[in-house]
Design a protein around this motif. Structure first.
Motif, PDB file in Angstrom:
ATOM      1  N   UNK A  84      23.520  49.724  12.749  1.00 25.70           N
ATOM      2  CA  UNK A  84      24.855  50.116  12.985  1.00 25.70           C
ATOM      3  C   UNK A  84      25.763  49.772  13.974  1.00 25.70           C
ATOM      4  N   UNK A  85      25.436  50.405  15.315  1.00 26.05           N
ATOM      5  CA  UNK A  85      26.109  50.585  15.723  1.00 26.05           C
ATOM      6  C   UNK A  85      25.759  49.812  16.550  1.00 26.05           C
ATOM      7  N   UNK A  86      25.226  48.586  17.280  1.00 26.89           N
ATOM      8  CA  UNK A  86      24.438  47.599  17.978  1.00 26.89           C
ATOM      9  C   UNK A  86      24.602  46.319  17.246  1.00 26.89           C
ATOM     10  N   UNK A  87      24.689  46.195  15.834  1.00 26.75           N
ATOM     11  CA  UNK A  87      25.271  44.971  15.363  1.00 26.75           C
ATOM     12  C   UNK A  87      24.055  44.274  14.712  1.00 26.75           C
ATOM     13  N   UNK A  88      22.541  45.510  14.074  1.00 27.61           N
ATOM     14  CA  UNK A  88      21.361  44.530  13.772  1.00 27.61           C
ATOM     15  C   UNK A  88      20.946  44.822  12.544  1.00 27.61           C
ATOM     16  N   UNK A  89      19.755  43.882  12.360  1.00 30.94           N
ATOM     17  CA  UNK A  89      19.100  44.540  11.441  1.00 30.94           C
ATOM     18  C   UNK A  89      18.610  45.983  11.468  1.00 30.94           C
ATOM     19  N   UNK A  90      18.733  46.793  10.243  1.00 31.92           N
ATOM     20  CA  UNK A  90      17.381  48.056  10.669  1.00 31.92           C
ATOM     21  C   UNK A  90      16.151  47.578  10.726  1.00 31.92           C
ATOM     22  N   UNK A  91      15.519  46.908  11.142  1.00 30.72           N
ATOM     23  CA  UNK A  91      14.256  46.820  11.166  1.00 30.72           C
ATOM     24  C   UNK A  91      13.886  45.962  12.627  1.00 30.72           C
ATOM     25  N   UNK A  92      12.519  46.499  13.292  1.00 30.74           N
ATOM     26  CA  UNK A  92      12.344  45.288  14.347  1.00 30.74           C
ATOM     27  C   UNK A  92      13.057  43.836  14.343  1.00 30.74           C
ATOM     28  N   UNK A  93      13.322  43.559  15.192  1.00 35.76           N
ATOM     29  CA  UNK A  93      13.291  42.028  15.518  1.00 35.76           C
ATOM     30  C   UNK A  93      12.768  41.315  17.186  1.00 35.76           C
ATOM     31  N   UNK A  94      12.827  40.492  17.198  1.00 35.48           N
ATOM     32  CA  UNK A  94      12.075  39.663  18.249  1.00 35.48           C
ATOM     33  C   UNK A  94      12.752  40.353  19.514  1.00 35.48           C
ATOM     34  N   UNK A  95      14.054  40.311  19.485  1.00 29.32           N
ATOM     35  CA  UNK A  95      15.201  40.325  20.507  1.00 29.32           C
ATOM     36  C   UNK A  95      14.925  41.561  20.705  1.00 29.32           C
ATOM     37  N   UNK A  96      15.509  42.329  20.248  1.00 31.52           N
ATOM     38  CA  UNK A  96      15.866  43.844  20.616  1.00 31.52           C
ATOM     39  C   UNK A  96      15.262  44.641  20.244  1.00 31.52           C
ATOM     40  N   UNK A  97      13.906  44.676  20.185  1.00 33.56           N
ATOM     41  CA  UNK A  97      12.800  45.124  19.663  1.00 33.56           C
ATOM     42  C   UNK A  97      12.002  44.624  20.485  1.00 33.56           C
ATOM     43  N   UNK A  98      10.964  44.100  20.083  1.00 36.31           N
ATOM     44  CA  UNK A  98       9.556  43.671  19.821  1.00 36.31           C
ATOM     45  C   UNK A  98       9.261  43.404  21.642  1.00 36.31           C
ATOM     46  N   UNK A  99      10.084  42.035  22.030  1.00 28.24           N
ATOM     47  CA  UNK A  99       9.528  41.730  23.102  1.00 28.24           C
ATOM     48  C   UNK A  99      10.805  41.895  24.024  1.00 28.24           C
ATOM     49  N   UNK A 108      10.105  39.594   8.951  1.00 26.94           N
ATOM     50  CA  UNK A 108       9.723  40.175   9.747  1.00 26.94           C
ATOM     51  C   UNK A 108       9.839  39.925  11.525  1.00 26.94           C
ATOM     52  N   UNK A 109       8.832  40.229  12.653  1.00 32.23           N
ATOM     53  CA  UNK A 109       9.503  39.711  13.700  1.00 32.23           C
ATOM     54  C   UNK A 109       8.276  38.247  14.190  1.00 32.23           C
ATOM     55  N   UNK A 110       9.482  37.461  15.052  1.00 36.96           N
ATOM     56  CA  UNK A 110       9.018  36.517  15.323  1.00 36.96           C
ATOM     57  C   UNK A 110       9.439  35.264  16.080  1.00 36.96           C
ATOM     58  N   UNK A 111       8.521  34.796  17.283  1.00 35.45           N
ATOM     59  CA  UNK A 111       9.791  33.386  17.856  1.00 35.45           C
ATOM     60  C   UNK A 111      10.280  33.006  17.011  1.00 35.45           C
ATOM     61  N   UNK A 112      10.549  32.618  15.868  1.00 33.39           N
ATOM     62  CA  UNK A 112      11.579  32.147  15.237  1.00 33.39           C
ATOM     63  C   UNK A 112      13.001  32.625  15.415  1.00 33.39           C
ATOM     64  N   UNK A 113      12.908  33.143  15.599  1.00 32.73           N
ATOM     65  CA  UNK A 113      14.259  34.695  16.673  1.00 32.73           C
ATOM     66  C   UNK A 113      14.440  34.636  17.767  1.00 32.73           C
ATOM     67  N   UNK A 114      13.917  33.838  18.465  1.00 30.58           N
ATOM     68  CA  UNK A 114      14.101  33.394  19.801  1.00 30.58           C
ATOM     69  C   UNK A 114      15.407  32.268  19.701  1.00 30.58           C
ATOM     70  N   UNK A 115      15.932  32.209  20.865  1.00 30.58           N
ATOM     71  CA  UNK A 115      17.470  31.647  21.144  1.00 30.58           C
ATOM     72  C   UNK A 115      16.717  30.549  21.515  1.00 30.58           C
ATOM     73  N   UNK A 116      15.521  29.664  22.062  1.00 29.08           N
ATOM     74  CA  UNK A 116      15.597  28.423  23.540  1.00 29.08           C
ATOM     75  C   UNK A 116      15.478  27.752  22.291  1.00 29.08           C
ATOM     76  N   UNK A 117      15.237  27.393  21.293  1.00 29.94           N
ATOM     77  CA  UNK A 117      14.422  25.639  20.548  1.00 29.94           C
ATOM     78  C   UNK A 117      15.585  25.252  19.953  1.00 29.94           C
ATOM     79  N   UNK A 118      16.610  26.611  19.315  1.00 28.08           N
ATOM     80  CA  UNK A 118      17.646  26.932  18.511  1.00 28.08           C
ATOM     81  C   UNK A 118      18.921  26.280  19.366  1.00 28.08           C
ATOM     82  N   UNK A 119      18.430  26.123  20.403  1.00 32.58           N
ATOM     83  CA  UNK A 119      19.622  25.754  21.650  1.00 32.58           C
ATOM     84  C   UNK A 119      19.431  24.149  21.442  1.00 32.58           C
ATOM     85  N   UNK A 120      18.012  24.078  21.858  1.00 31.14           N
ATOM     86  CA  UNK A 120      18.223  22.150  21.860  1.00 31.14           C
ATOM     87  C   UNK A 120      18.305  21.864  20.546  1.00 31.14           C
TER      88      UNK A 120
END
Ligand code: HEM
Length: 520
Positions: A171-186, A329-341
């Motif tokens: 809640x404090x950081x604005x994330x879902x309470x579950x493992x994410x690509x940016x904010x935790x795993x990678x 779940x955690x996935x590179x699909x949550x990376x922002x490089x390709x959505x940017x392109x």
């Protein structure tokens, strides 16, 4: 409310109110704030220097108040640094959490950290509670997979000792309470060994080579293929500051009708994506395909609802809510490089209107707030500037636009090869860790890029008149899309057939197991 949250709300409001007017405003970047304000911003505030990486390298060591959590995370990895087996190898992590975290008062300690506003520590704690939660929920799945080569159901209750602090940090950081690509795993999980001289502008942004990075947390092995898998992502994302920089220049030049500046910026963007693709290709040596399934169990999600049979009833967060929750779940699909392109080249608008594209849109929610806002604004801004149309106004611009599409093709084509070699070769479990239908989702997007590229080439029938370096690249890329389309369509039919053949596994799953061809 943090400064960034206020800014995000303000930006969202202005995006909504400007839906029918132009131009959409540029979201604020780190450098738009004073140094005093920057210190209070979330770690994942975008800048032209560090792009989508956190504004500070992640915190490695937790303060001693969190020693019980740190100890569990250090002892859990399947392969311990001294060669012995960790808690997850022995199936003892869940019991250890229940025994060691009861009465440790972690929720109150987390509240104090949140009240202090220490973003660096909050982000490290979020990473660590995410690792613990995923290890806890998915331990039985991994145990069963190791023993039988088949997945089974996970734990469906997260104990309050993990659920409450995780939820408060989310809640404090604005994330879902579950493992994410940016904010935790990678992206919150690396150390840079040699940072160079950080006060010397010439040395800023160095030290991102994969061999100069180490992992902070792991499920399987902090030094092996899991580390390689994560750290190659970090090396790639280290180029994202340049992606932001050149994307902003592309938009500015197109809006000003400045052809020369547009071509310079497009060249910069092209060379950045070329570097990103070169870094991606090192995955084969940093992380062995045969090892991927040894840590993959732990990065699955608890969603999507109903489609993820590991968690048929979701997960109850004890002490938070009686209603079960589900998260992708955690996935590179949550990376922002390709959505940017995708957004800059207006490829997103060409995706078919189907469930798979709806999934791609859903993935865009699973990233830090600043990236969500930036991506959404970029989609509007690139459409308003009509980058695709502006590129057609000059042969060199068109060649650069086509070569950017070709970089997208290269990424998605290599990525599809990863998926075949690291996953589909070893398991026919039908959903990926992010919860997408594995043999449908990625081809849906790759096919869109190939079609767009094929079509764009009809506007550039010859390379005559192009600068030599561009002519060589354009000629090499010509015709590739058409061939790859034919191969892709053939592969998808074959792979879908194999999944149908494996559907007896689906029946097994109904009894608590899912199909895999026996890798464990
Ligand atoms: C061994 C390497 C990799 C494997 C096996 C793999 C696997 C997958 C899978 C199965 C998906 C489908 C989405 C889901 O999880 O439900 C996916 C999506 C994605 N992954 Fe990876 N991935 C790998 C490496 C990477 C790397 C290095 C990046 C770099 C940032 C990346 C970025 C992405 C992106 C952007 C998507 C969404 C693709 C799209 O929208 O078309 N992946 N990945």
């Amino acid at each position: 409310m943090t400064i960034l949250r206020q800014a995000i709300r303000q930006q969202r409001r202005s995006l909504a109110s400007l839906a029918h007017t132009t131009p959409t405003p540029r979201p604020l970047l780190l450098e738009d704030y004073s140094p005093a304000e920057q210190a209070k911003l979330p770690q994942f505030t975008i800048s032209r220097e560090r792009g989508f990486l956190p504004r500070q390298d992640p915190l490695v060591d937790l303060p001693k108040e969190f020693a019980p959590l740190d100890s569990l995370l250090k002892r859990m990895t399947i392969r311990q640094p001294d060669g012995t087996q960790g808690l997850l190898a022995l199936g003892q992590f869940g019991d250890a959490v229940n025994a060691e975290l009861k009465g440790a008062g972690l929720a109150e300690k987390v509240d104090q950290v949140i009240a202090s506003g220490n973003q660096h520590l909050m982000s490290a704690l979020f990473r660590d509670f995410c690792f613990s939660a995923s290890a806890y929920l998915l331990e039985p799945v991994d145990q069963h997979f190791r023993a039988t080569g088949q997945y089974c159901s996970g734990r469906d209750v997260l104990p309050a000792e993990l659920a409450v602090p995780l939820n408060r940090l989310a809640d404090a950081l604005g994330h879902f309470p579950f493992m994410e690509y940016s904010s935790s795993y990678a992206l919150q999980n690396y150390q840079r060994i040699n940072k160079g001289n950080e006060t010397d502008p010439q040395r800023l942004g160095t030290g991102w080579e994969t061999d100069n990075l180490r992992l902070i947390r792991a499920f399987e092995d902090a030094d092996g293929s899991e580390a390689g898998f994560i750290l190659v992502h970090v090396t790639m994302v280290a180029h994202s500051g340049q992606v932001v920089h050149y994307t902003e220049n592309v938009l500015e030049a197109a809006n000003a009708g400045d052809r020369k500046a547009f071509n310079v910026a497009m060249r910069g963007l092209l060379s950045t994506y070329e570097k990103i693709n070169v870094a991606m290709d090192t995955m084969w040596s940093w992380s062995r395909p045969v090892d991927y399934l040894k840590f993959r169990s732990f990065i699955f999600g608890t969603g999507p609802e109903k489609a993820n049979e590991m968690f048929p009833h979701g997960v109850v967060y004890e002490g938070v809510d009686e209603e079960p929750k589900t998260f992708r779940g955690e996935s590179g699909a949550n990376d922002t490089l390709i959505p940017m392109l995708d957004n800059t080249t207006q490829t997103t608008a060409r995706l078919p209107r189907n469930e798979l594209t709806a999934t791609l849109r859903e993935f865009r929610a699973y990233r830090p707030a600043a990236q969500r806002v930036y991506l959404e604004a970029l989609e509007h801004r690139a459409t308003e500037a009509n980058i695709a149309e502006f590129s057609k106004g000059n042969k060199e611009s068109l060649a650069l636009f086509i070569l950017l599409l070709d970089q997208n093709r290269e990424f998605r084509d290599r990525h599809w090869r990863f998926t075949k070699q690291y996953i589909l070769r070893y398991t026919n479990f039908p959903i990926a860790t992010g919860g997408s239908p594995i043999v449908k989702y990625l081809p849906n997007n790759l096919r869109t890029v190939l079609n767009f590229l094929d079509e764009a080439f009809t506007l550039l029938p010859t390379s005559t008149g192009l600068p030599d370096d561009l002519a060589i690249k354009v000629d090499a890329a010509r015709g590739r899309a058409e061939t790859q389309l034919r191969v892709l369509d053939r592969e998808v039919v074959q792979l879908e057939g194999e999944l149908v053949k494996g559907s007896h596994d689906k029946r097994a799953w109904n009894k608590g197991m899912v199909g895999s061809d026996g890798v464990g």
